[in-house]
Design a protein around this motif. Structure first.
Motif, PDB file in Angstrom:
ATOM      1  N   MET A 286     -15.527  -6.641  -3.285  1.00 38.25           N
ATOM      2  CA  MET A 286     -14.696  -6.650  -2.095  1.00 38.25           C
ATOM      3  C   MET A 286     -14.380  -8.074  -1.649  1.00 38.25           C
ATOM      4  SD  MET A 286     -13.914  -3.505  -1.222  1.00 38.25           S
ATOM      5  CE  MET A 286     -13.670  -3.306  -2.977  1.00 38.25           C
ATOM      6  N   GLU A 287     -15.357  -8.974  -1.761  1.00 40.67           N
ATOM      7  CA  GLU A 287     -15.111 -10.361  -1.372  1.00 40.67           C
ATOM      8  C   GLU A 287     -14.077 -11.012  -2.290  1.00 40.67           C
ATOM      9  OE1 GLU A 287     -15.943 -11.827   1.235  1.00 40.67           O
ATOM     10  OE2 GLU A 287     -17.646 -10.692   2.050  1.00 40.67           O
ATOM     11  N   THR A 288     -14.106 -10.653  -3.559  1.00 36.49           N
ATOM     12  CA  THR A 288     -13.113 -11.177  -4.494  1.00 36.49           C
ATOM     13  C   THR A 288     -11.721 -10.685  -4.129  1.00 36.49           C
ATOM     14  OG1 THR A 288     -14.757 -11.251  -6.268  1.00 36.49           O
ATOM     15  CG2 THR A 288     -12.452 -11.324  -6.927  1.00 36.49           C
ATOM     16  N   ILE A 289     -11.618  -9.429  -3.781  1.00 37.83           N
ATOM     17  CA  ILE A 289     -10.328  -8.872  -3.357  1.00 37.83           C
ATOM     18  C   ILE A 289      -9.832  -9.576  -2.101  1.00 37.83           C
ATOM     19  CG2 ILE A 289      -9.231  -6.800  -2.405  1.00 37.83           C
ATOM     20  CD1 ILE A 289     -10.869  -5.158  -4.399  1.00 37.83           C
ATOM     21  N   ALA A 290     -10.744  -9.808  -1.160  1.00 35.11           N
ATOM     22  CA  ALA A 290     -10.364 -10.507   0.071  1.00 35.11           C
ATOM     23  C   ALA A 290      -9.851 -11.916  -0.234  1.00 35.11           C
ATOM     24  CB  ALA A 290     -11.552 -10.568   1.025  1.00 35.11           C
ATOM     25  N   THR A 291     -10.508 -12.609  -1.160  1.00 33.14           N
ATOM     26  CA  THR A 291     -10.079 -13.954  -1.547  1.00 33.14           C
ATOM     27  C   THR A 291      -8.697 -13.919  -2.179  1.00 33.14           C
ATOM     28  OG1 THR A 291     -12.359 -14.681  -1.888  1.00 33.14           O
ATOM     29  CG2 THR A 291     -10.640 -15.952  -2.977  1.00 33.14           C
ATOM     30  N   LEU A 292      -8.472 -12.963  -3.073  1.00 37.96           N
ATOM     31  CA  LEU A 292      -7.172 -12.851  -3.731  1.00 37.96           C
ATOM     32  C   LEU A 292      -6.067 -12.586  -2.716  1.00 37.96           C
ATOM     33  CD1 LEU A 292      -5.538 -12.731  -6.375  1.00 37.96           C
ATOM     34  CD2 LEU A 292      -5.916 -10.251  -6.343  1.00 37.96           C
ATOM     35  N   ARG A 293      -6.323 -11.701  -1.768  1.00 38.12           N
ATOM     36  CA  ARG A 293      -5.319 -11.402  -0.743  1.00 38.12           C
ATOM     37  C   ARG A 293      -4.949 -12.672   0.025  1.00 38.12           C
ATOM     38  NH1 ARG A 293      -8.191  -7.423   2.830  1.00 38.12           N
ATOM     39  NH2 ARG A 293      -6.222  -7.144   3.960  1.00 38.12           N
ATOM     40  N   GLU A 294      -5.965 -13.471   0.348  1.00 38.27           N
ATOM     41  CA  GLU A 294      -5.726 -14.679   1.127  1.00 38.27           C
ATOM     42  C   GLU A 294      -4.953 -15.720   0.321  1.00 38.27           C
ATOM     43  OE1 GLU A 294      -8.252 -18.159   3.522  1.00 38.27           O
ATOM     44  OE2 GLU A 294      -9.295 -16.447   2.621  1.00 38.27           O
ATOM     45  N   LEU A 295      -5.303 -15.892  -0.942  1.00 32.14           N
ATOM     46  CA  LEU A 295      -4.680 -16.922  -1.767  1.00 32.14           C
ATOM     47  C   LEU A 295      -3.266 -16.556  -2.203  1.00 32.14           C
ATOM     48  CD1 LEU A 295      -7.643 -17.946  -4.129  1.00 32.14           C
ATOM     49  CD2 LEU A 295      -6.771 -19.214  -2.148  1.00 32.14           C
ATOM     50  N   SER A 296      -3.017 -15.282  -2.421  1.00 29.82           N
ATOM     51  CA  SER A 296      -1.752 -14.854  -3.034  1.00 29.82           C
ATOM     52  C   SER A 296      -0.752 -14.267  -2.056  1.00 29.82           C
ATOM     53  CB  SER A 296      -2.036 -13.816  -4.129  1.00 29.82           C
ATOM     54  OG  SER A 296      -2.507 -12.599  -3.542  1.00 29.82           O
ATOM     55  N   GLY A 297      -1.235 -13.737  -0.936  1.00 32.96           N
ATOM     56  CA  GLY A 297      -0.356 -13.010  -0.026  1.00 32.96           C
ATOM     57  C   GLY A 297      -0.130 -11.576  -0.444  1.00 32.96           C
ATOM     58  N   ALA A 298      -0.722 -11.166  -1.573  1.00 29.78           N
ATOM     59  CA  ALA A 298      -0.582  -9.783  -2.034  1.00 29.78           C
ATOM     60  C   ALA A 298      -1.460  -8.854  -1.206  1.00 29.78           C
ATOM     61  CB  ALA A 298      -0.959  -9.683  -3.507  1.00 29.78           C
ATOM     62  N   LYS A 299      -1.065  -7.601  -1.127  1.00 32.56           N
ATOM     63  CA  LYS A 299      -1.866  -6.575  -0.489  1.00 32.56           C
ATOM     64  C   LYS A 299      -2.561  -5.734  -1.560  1.00 32.56           C
ATOM     65  CE  LYS A 299       0.778  -6.151   3.812  1.00 32.56           C
ATOM     66  NZ  LYS A 299       1.411  -5.206   4.763  1.00 32.56           N
ATOM     67  N   ALA A 300      -3.729  -5.188  -1.214  1.00 35.67           N
ATOM     68  CA  ALA A 300      -4.526  -4.419  -2.180  1.00 35.67           C
ATOM     69  C   ALA A 300      -4.736  -3.000  -1.668  1.00 35.67           C
ATOM     70  CB  ALA A 300      -5.878  -5.091  -2.415  1.00 35.67           C
ATOM     71  N   LEU A 301      -4.366  -2.033  -2.488  1.00 34.69           N
ATOM     72  CA  LEU A 301      -4.520  -0.615  -2.170  1.00 34.69           C
ATOM     73  C   LEU A 301      -5.514   0.012  -3.141  1.00 34.69           C
ATOM     74  CD1 LEU A 301      -0.724   0.289  -1.864  1.00 34.69           C
ATOM     75  CD2 LEU A 301      -2.259  -0.374   0.000  1.00 34.69           C
ATOM     76  N   LEU A 302      -6.481   0.738  -2.628  1.00 40.15           N
ATOM     77  CA  LEU A 302      -7.439   1.436  -3.485  1.00 40.15           C
ATOM     78  C   LEU A 302      -6.747   2.582  -4.212  1.00 40.15           C
ATOM     79  CD1 LEU A 302     -10.322   2.044  -4.474  1.00 40.15           C
ATOM     80  CD2 LEU A 302     -10.615   3.455  -2.416  1.00 40.15           C
ATOM     81  N   ALA A 303      -6.855   2.615  -5.544  1.00 41.46           N
ATOM     82  CA  ALA A 303      -6.278   3.689  -6.348  1.00 41.46           C
ATOM     83  C   ALA A 303      -7.239   4.877  -6.352  1.00 41.46           C
ATOM     84  CB  ALA A 303      -6.016   3.212  -7.769  1.00 41.46           C
ATOM     85  N   LEU A 304      -6.888   5.909  -5.600  1.00 42.32           N
ATOM     86  CA  LEU A 304      -7.789   7.053  -5.441  1.00 42.32           C
ATOM     87  C   LEU A 304      -7.957   7.843  -6.729  1.00 42.32           C
ATOM     88  CD1 LEU A 304      -6.617   8.309  -1.932  1.00 42.32           C
ATOM     89  CD2 LEU A 304      -8.638   6.946  -2.476  1.00 42.32           C
ATOM     90  N   LYS A 305      -7.016   7.737  -7.662  1.00 36.43           N
ATOM     91  CA  LYS A 305      -7.168   8.452  -8.929  1.00 36.43           C
ATOM     92  C   LYS A 305      -8.394   7.981  -9.681  1.00 36.43           C
ATOM     93  CE  LYS A 305      -4.251   5.337 -11.670  1.00 36.43           C
ATOM     94  NZ  LYS A 305      -3.064   5.247 -12.547  1.00 36.43           N
ATOM     95  N   CYS A 306      -8.822   6.740  -9.412  1.00 34.45           N
ATOM     96  CA  CYS A 306      -9.983   6.162 -10.087  1.00 34.45           C
ATOM     97  C   CYS A 306     -11.264   6.391  -9.295  1.00 34.45           C
ATOM     98  CB  CYS A 306      -9.761   4.670 -10.292  1.00 34.45           C
ATOM     99  SG  CYS A 306     -11.186   3.780 -10.944  1.00 34.45           S
ATOM    100  N   PHE A 307     -11.176   6.233  -7.987  1.00 35.14           N
ATOM    101  CA  PHE A 307     -12.380   6.298  -7.147  1.00 35.14           C
ATOM    102  C   PHE A 307     -11.985   6.813  -5.769  1.00 35.14           C
ATOM    103  CE2 PHE A 307     -15.449   4.350  -4.174  1.00 35.14           C
ATOM    104  CZ  PHE A 307     -16.635   4.808  -4.725  1.00 35.14           C
ATOM    105  N   ALA A 308     -12.581   7.918  -5.356  1.00 32.70           N
ATOM    106  CA  ALA A 308     -12.202   8.542  -4.087  1.00 32.70           C
ATOM    107  C   ALA A 308     -13.415   8.973  -3.268  1.00 32.70           C
ATOM    108  CB  ALA A 308     -11.292   9.746  -4.358  1.00 32.70           C
TER     109      ALA A 308
END
Length: 348
Positions: free
Chosen positions: A1-23
């Motif tokens: 989760m911390e890696t995802i948070a870092t990526l969002r901050e550095l890139s401006g991209a948004k991250a959506l959890l893919a429920l088909k993989c993990f729900a």
């Protein structure tokens, strides 16, 4: 989760959890602080994302039925259609939310034909720019999912360049683009900063909000399947039968003919770990142990979250594993246990 948070901050991209993989919604309250919402593949998933996760809720399906489309729309912020046919059929009914279309660039990173969205005669998305241009007034963005277990940044970069070359005129008219999931940017030694820079450059070039849909990247190494040895025998190899089943509890391994993960696996005693169902090939894999296995020994099968819990089933009536959450302080909380009634009620 911390890696995802870092990526969002550095890139401006948004991250959506893919429920088909993990729900497994019992941990959504934790994941919600690090992600922007969920993306789905069916009515049930979009409802789960809306009710249990909240935030942005993207709806996608290979095909929607007439009887479900209105309910899908009621739970979604965005709806992404798989084809021009579905888009034009339901555009008016979805006029109150953001609409998008899936594009298929014809290239992917998949090494499995079964999972390759760019396979010959693929039904997953539109590929002809000339056919998409006339319906651009019906959509504001696109979803392009062509990465699969891709831990190679250079390959991602190269394929994104091919997407830009093929669909550039469409991308310049879009407001948002989802690049899907399957990118293992949370893996060890992945060049996160280079990845973030590429996403930021892509978003800037086309003036779009970039979305990612991490599934396994969100939960890699987060989960174990805890099994116990029920019996041991020897038939040319040492065998250990456990109180679980690959077909029932880790079906993706069987589908792709892969071995489970068990670490460490470097001791002198090698055993084949077998499930207890009647399927002859119900085998988790062969592993090395420090000691000979005996009845009652516990084995922790690693990386057991992605595409496993969403596929668990009652084959052979094998008992379903309980679901437990280990909190950050190390305490373990059981959130669901299954019994005979669950098995019975799943059948009629």
């Amino acid at each position: 989760m911390e890696t995802i948070a870092t990526l969002r901050e550095l890139s401006g991209a948004k991250a959506l959890l893919a429920l088909k993989c993990f729900a497994t919604w019992g941990v959504f309250d934790f994941m919600r602080d690090y992600m922007d919402g969920t993306t789905s593949s069916s009515l049930n998933e979009v409802r789960l994302g809306h009710e249990r996760f909240g935030k942005e809720t993207h709806a996608y399906s290979v095909a929607y039925a007439d009887y479900e489309i209105d309910e899908v729309i009621s739970h979604a912020d965005k709806i992404i259609f798989n084809s021009i046919g579905q888009l034009t059929r339901f555009a008016d009914r979805a006029s109150g939310i953001t609409r998008g279309l899936r594009l298929n660039p014809g290239v992917s990173s998949s090494s499995f034909d079964l999972a390759d969205p760019a396979r010959p005669f693929s039904r997953l998305g539109e590929w002809d720019l000339a056919k998409v241009e006339p319906v651009m007034d019906l959509v504001s963005g696109f979803m392009i999912h062509n990465n699969c277990e891709n831990g190679d940044f250079e390959l991602f970069d190269r394929m994104l360049g091919q997407i830009e070359e093929k669909f550039g005129p469409l991308l310049r008219r879009a407001e948002w683009v989802s690049l899907g999931g399957g990118i293992h940017f949370t893996g060890e030694d992945y060049p996160l900063e280079k990845f973030a820079e590429r996403l930021k450059r892509f978003g800037g070039e086309y003036q779009v909000q970039v979305y990612l849909e991490p599934g396994e990247a969100s939960i890699t190494k987060s989960t174990t399947l805890e099994v116990s040895v029920l019996d041991t025998l020897y038939n040319g190899k040492n065998l250990a039968i456990v109180d679980s089943s690959v077909e029932a509890h880790m079906l993706d391994l069987l589908i792709y003919r892969e071995s489970a993960k068990l670490l460490p696996s470097d001791g002198p005693h090698r055993f084949m770990i077998c499930g207890k169902s009647c399927l002859a090939g119900d085998i988790f894999g062969e592993f090395n142990f420090d000691q000979e296995l005996k009845v009652g020994d516990r084995i922790s099968i690693q990386d057991a979250a992605g595409y496993t819990m969403v596929k668990k089933n009652w084959f052979n009536g094998v008992q379903m594993p309980s679901i437990a959450i280990r909190e950050l302080d190390g305490s373990i909380r059981t959130v669901r246990e299954f019994d005979y009634a669950d098995y019975e009620q799943s059948l009629s």
